[in-house]
Scaffold this active site. Structure first.
Site, PDB file in Angstrom:
ATOM      1  N   ASP A 101       3.763   4.193   9.719  1.00 46.66           N
ATOM      2  CA  ASP A 101       3.485   2.759   9.770  1.00 46.66           C
ATOM      3  C   ASP A 101       4.669   1.924   9.312  1.00 46.66           C
ATOM      4  O   ASP A 101       5.095   1.000   9.984  1.00 46.66           O
ATOM      5  CB  ASP A 101       2.232   2.418   8.942  1.00 46.66           C
ATOM      6  CG  ASP A 101       2.293   2.943   7.507  1.00 46.66           C
ATOM      7  OD1 ASP A 101       3.237   3.687   7.153  1.00 46.66           O
ATOM      8  OD2 ASP A 101       1.382   2.615   6.727  1.00 46.66           O
ATOM      9  N   ASP A 104       9.748   1.579   3.522  1.00 50.40           N
ATOM     10  CA  ASP A 104      10.169   0.634   2.490  1.00 50.40           C
ATOM     11  C   ASP A 104      11.454   1.171   1.855  1.00 50.40           C
ATOM     12  O   ASP A 104      12.557   0.857   2.314  1.00 50.40           O
ATOM     13  CB  ASP A 104       9.024   0.457   1.487  1.00 50.40           C
ATOM     14  CG  ASP A 104       9.298  -0.635   0.472  1.00 50.40           C
ATOM     15  OD1 ASP A 104      10.426  -1.138   0.416  1.00 50.40           O
ATOM     16  OD2 ASP A 104       8.371  -1.006  -0.266  1.00 50.40           O
ATOM     17  N   VAL A 153       2.965  -6.226   3.459  1.00 55.50           N
ATOM     18  CA  VAL A 153       2.232  -6.584   4.669  1.00 55.50           C
ATOM     19  C   VAL A 153       0.990  -5.724   4.837  1.00 55.50           C
ATOM     20  O   VAL A 153       0.930  -4.591   4.343  1.00 55.50           O
ATOM     21  CB  VAL A 153       3.120  -6.474   5.931  1.00 55.50           C
ATOM     22  CG1 VAL A 153       4.204  -7.543   5.936  1.00 55.50           C
ATOM     23  CG2 VAL A 153       3.725  -5.082   6.066  1.00 55.50           C
ATOM     24  N   ASP A 159      -2.500  -1.370   4.489  1.00 51.17           N
ATOM     25  CA  ASP A 159      -3.481  -1.876   3.534  1.00 51.17           C
ATOM     26  C   ASP A 159      -2.878  -2.482   2.282  1.00 51.17           C
ATOM     27  O   ASP A 159      -1.702  -2.295   1.970  1.00 51.17           O
ATOM     28  CB  ASP A 159      -4.390  -0.728   3.087  1.00 51.17           C
ATOM     29  CG  ASP A 159      -3.656   0.245   2.158  1.00 51.17           C
ATOM     30  OD1 ASP A 159      -2.532   0.669   2.509  1.00 51.17           O
ATOM     31  OD2 ASP A 159      -4.173   0.542   1.077  1.00 51.17           O
TER      32      ASP A 159
END
Ligand code: IMP
Ligand code: MG
Length: 180
Positions: A101, A104, A153, A159
């Site tokens: 997804d 980071d 986000v 989530d």
């Protein structure tokens, strides 16, 4: 679209996501003509992205899932990643595409790439929907959806403490909710 009070703004609309996912699928198909693919979705965050992406892939493919846990943002220095649920089948000799997804720090993807490389697939690539601007350049992403600012986000699988995963857009969370 009416946003929940916890959310600051819509960063990426459902329409923009749909267009980009279609482009990524087209790119993948073009590069694996004549091959069979194994898509590995990283749970839980990638479940919607994986579902949409793979339904637009018309070359032969199978999907599998892996669940991992990082030790949370509070212990970033440890950088530990754990496998909670592994694949059902061996990846030896298969063309693997990891589907994540968001990247980071890049630690999770780096760990996954290292783990999979050791399992001797025929090839290994990574397809990531979102990458934050601060991500270390050393992590290699073969197929990338969007680069976003360094904000938290949610939506489209992502989530905030398990909430907002099924929001159809990608939305930015209000800073006061994730920063002390
Ligand atoms: P990294 O190891 O620092 O690259 O973190 C990657 C993982 O942290 C992702 O797989 C997500 O589960 C989670 N993560 C990082 N940023 C966000 C975010 O903005 N929203 C939701 N999950 C995130
Ligand atoms: Mg994740």
């Amino acid at each position: 679209m009416d946003l929940a009070p916890e959310l600051e703004r819509v960063l990426i609309t459902p329409e923009a996501i749909e267009v980009r996912v279609g482009e990524l699928a087209g790119q993948i198909e073009a590069e694996y003509v004549g091959e069979e693919l194994l898509f590995v979705g990283i749970l839980k965050g990638a479940f919607i992205f994986l579902a949409d992406l793979t339904r637009r892939i018309s070359i032969p493919h199978i999907v599998d899932f892996m669940a991992i846990s990082s030790y949370g943002k509070a212990s970033v220095s440890s950088g530990a990643v754990r496998i909670l649920m592994d694949l059902r089948e061996s990846v030896v000799g298969k063309h693997v595409i990891l589907v994540e997804d968001i990247i980071d720090s890049g630690r999770t993807l780096a760990y996954l790439q290292e783990t999979f490389a050791g399992r001797r697939p025929a090839s290994l690539r990574s397809c990531v929907l979102l990458r934050k601007e601060r991500t270390h350049a050393e992590v290699e992403i073969d197929y990338l959806g969007f680069t976003i600012p360094d904000v938290w986000v949610v939506g489209y699988g992502l989530d905030l403490a398990e909430r907002f995963r099924t929001l159809p857009c990608i939305a930015e969370v209000k800073r006061s909710l994730y920063q002390a």
